[in-house]
Design an enzyme around this catalytic site. Structure first.
Site, PDB file in Angstrom:
ATOM      1  N   LYS A 160       9.016  -7.869   1.585  1.00 40.76           N
ATOM      2  CA  LYS A 160       9.566  -7.886   0.224  1.00 40.76           C
ATOM      3  C   LYS A 160      10.597  -9.002   0.088  1.00 40.76           C
ATOM      4  CE  LYS A 160       9.151  -2.931  -0.647  1.00 40.76           C
ATOM      5  NZ  LYS A 160       9.903  -1.693  -0.795  1.00 40.76           N
ATOM      6  N   GLU A 170       3.448   4.670   8.741  1.00 42.49           N
ATOM      7  CA  GLU A 170       4.804   4.269   8.374  1.00 42.49           C
ATOM      8  C   GLU A 170       5.842   5.099   9.136  1.00 42.49           C
ATOM      9  OE1 GLU A 170       5.520   2.366   4.161  1.00 42.49           O
ATOM     10  OE2 GLU A 170       6.162   4.441   4.104  1.00 42.49           O
ATOM     11  N   HIS A 198     -23.577   5.431   9.412  1.00 41.77           N
ATOM     12  CA  HIS A 198     -24.621   4.434   9.187  1.00 41.77           C
ATOM     13  C   HIS A 198     -24.037   3.028   9.075  1.00 41.77           C
ATOM     14  CE1 HIS A 198     -27.780   7.518   8.514  1.00 41.77           C
ATOM     15  NE2 HIS A 198     -26.682   8.243   8.300  1.00 41.77           N
TER      16      HIS A 198
HETATM   17  O1  PA5 Z   1       6.988   5.912   1.831  1.00 41.70           O
HETATM   18  C1  PA5 Z   1       7.665   5.035   1.333  1.00 41.70           C
HETATM   19  O2  PA5 Z   1       8.891   5.068   1.372  1.00 41.70           O
HETATM   20  C2  PA5 Z   1       7.042   3.865   0.590  1.00 41.70           C
HETATM   21  O3  PA5 Z   1       5.654   3.879   0.676  1.00 41.70           O
HETATM   22  C3  PA5 Z   1       7.415   3.927  -0.871  1.00 41.70           C
HETATM   23  O4  PA5 Z   1       6.970   5.131  -1.398  1.00 41.70           O
HETATM   24  C4  PA5 Z   1       6.811   2.765  -1.651  1.00 41.70           C
HETATM   25  O5  PA5 Z   1       7.233   1.559  -1.108  1.00 41.70           O
HETATM   26  C5  PA5 Z   1       7.196   2.850  -3.100  1.00 41.70           C
HETATM   27  O6  PA5 Z   1       8.584   2.891  -3.233  1.00 41.70           O
HETATM   28  P1  PA5 Z   1       9.276   3.342  -4.576  1.00 41.70           P
HETATM   29  O7  PA5 Z   1       8.939   4.750  -4.817  1.00 41.70           O
HETATM   30  O8  PA5 Z   1      10.729   3.142  -4.335  1.00 41.70           O
HETATM   31  O9  PA5 Z   1       8.752   2.439  -5.660  1.00 41.70           O
END
Ligand code: PA5
Length: 429
Positions: A417, A281, A302
């Site tokens: 989303k 990310e 394996h």
């Molecule tokens: O690293 C990130 O920003 C994402 O993985 C968020 O943690 C994830 O989408 C969850 O978001 P939130 O904490 O707002 O529910």
């Protein structure tokens, strides 16, 4: 001796560290002075020093309450609001134990079978919920929380349910903050300047860990030690930056765009998942980035071993090689030796695992022609996991900045989303 050292002697391509020294020192300065891209999200850099000690005391007290009163803690969260806690709990507590409370994860999936199974499982259990969401609006988490909160209220009534719910969210904003205020849940704050995937050293990771019996202060001591070791701007003396430069060079100078994180422990599978999010990310944007994948050896030797040895040569390996363990096991002597294993009697599993590591490394580098970065690591206990979290966070920031990428945003995550909201008919989409 440092907790983690970076061994670059198993690289087949030449990584010229000296040509990166100046750049690394500049980026290090930008990290410390918060002048780089995404500098609003650099709170994690000093978190091992600056963390709110009162909040931690509150977490420990609440965790004690959970540990004494519940059979299960259900942690609802996804991505950065879930992976670190799970990684730490599995790494430190292992996979098979009878410690209470049992820690179960929800809110990381919309799969109906998984959720229905969990609703059944928790029907007769005494459970508490830790709902974790920085934004407070993540669909997977919010849907799970609604379902399990309803079950909890049905089981023990609204009043007791309120006492059994712990919310970790933004200090001021979001639906979860508002809901928690109205319902009177115990809340923990997620600092505004720490993004999800860098948040394991906040209540996001520390409260579930404390509920699982892991000392959060020891985890923070590990992160603090890593902060000290990785704050050195001199590339020759900074193991996290050496790792960052090596992986960056394999990608930018030699075009290897996939990295496989190897551990030798089933208890570190979830650590691999945390690591994948951190790097994937942070770096996978602007048409750039190293695709992070992970494997567990010797298990996967394996299954994936054939491909790794002789398949498409499109990746490099980074092996977390533990040179110490919390526990060890000795192979017994057997009078009959029908399995022919007496040549190993008196030897330990750590010894055998180590020989497997050495044999694999030799096979993958010499015959397989795979570049290998080896991270020599001491034992992975609460301190060790805290160290590793920070080590990789710092390395990830350096690595992304070396590619000119903002490590702290995730613009692409929003697109699915929005599409999903549109398809679900959410107002405004
Ligand atoms: O690293 C990130 O920003 C994402 O993985 C968020 O943690 C994830 O989408 C969850 O978001 P939130 O904490 O707002 O529910």
């Amino acid at each position: 001796m440092k907790y983690v050292t970076t061994d670059l002697t198993h690289l087949l391509h030449k990584v010229d560290l000296s040509s990166y020294k100046e750049r690394v020192a500049e980026i290090d300065k930008a990290i410390k002075e918060k002048t780089g891209k995404g500098n609003d999200f650099l709170g994690w850099v000093d978190q091992p020093v600056d963390y709110d000690k009162q909040e931690l005391a509150k977490m420990k007290e609440a965790a004690e309450y959970v540990r004494s009163n519940y059979d299960v803690l259900l942690v609802c969260g996804i991505g950065g609001s879930y992976l670190g806690a799970r990684a730490a709990i599995e790494a430190v507590n292992g996979l098979h134990h009878s410690k209470k409370p049992e820690i179960i994860f929800a809110g990381q999936t919309l799969n109906p079978d998984y959720v229905a199974e969990l609703l059944d499982y928790l029907k007769d259990k005494k459970f508490a919920i830790n709902v974790i969401s920085k934004s407070g609006t993540t669909t997977e988490t919010a849907v799970a929380f609604r379902l399990f909160r309803e079950l909890l209220e049905k089981n023990i009534g609204a009043e007791m349910a309120r006492k059994s719910i712990f919310a970790t969210t933004d200090a001021k904003n979001g639906a979860l903050r508002k809901l928690s205020g109205i319902e009177g849940y115990t809340t923990f704050n997620l600092p505004a300047d720490i993004g999800g995937r860098y948040s394991v050293q906040t209540a996001v990771g520390l409260f579930p860990m404390a509920c699982a019996g892991i000392d959060p202060e020891e985890v923070m001591r590990g992160s603090l030690a890593a902060r000290e070791d990785t704050s050195n701007p001199n590339l020759d003396e900074n193991e996290a930056y050496k790792y960052a430069v090596a992986r960056h060079s394999l990608y930018a100078d030699y075009g290897t765009a996939c990295e496989m994180l190897i551990t030798y422990s089933p208890s570190l599978v979830q650590f691999g998942e945390w690591w994948k999010q951190l790097f994937g990310e942070s770096e996978g944007k602007d048409g750039q980035g190293i695709y992070p994948t992970s494997a567990t050896f010797t298990t996967d030797l394996h299954s994936l071993g054939q491909f790794i040895q002789q398949g498409t040569n499109s990746f490099f390996e980074t092996t977390v090689h533990q040179n110490a363990y919390v526990r060890d096991v000795e192979i017994p002597y057997d009078q009959n030796d029908l399995d022919g294993l007496n040549y190993l009697s008196g030897k330990t599993l750590s010894y055998i695992n180590d020989k497997a590591f050495q044999g694999t490394l030799k096979a993958h580098t010499e015959a397989g022609k795979r570049d290998n970065i080896v991270l020599e690591c001491r034992k992975i206990d609460a301190f060790g996991i805290g160290y590793l979290f920070y080590f990789f966070e710092r390395a990830c920031a350096m690595s992304a900045y070396l590619s000119g990428i903002n490590p702290f945003d995730q613009p692409g995550v929003e697109i699915y989303k929005k599409n999903m909201f549109h398809l679900l008919g959410k107002p405004g989409y």
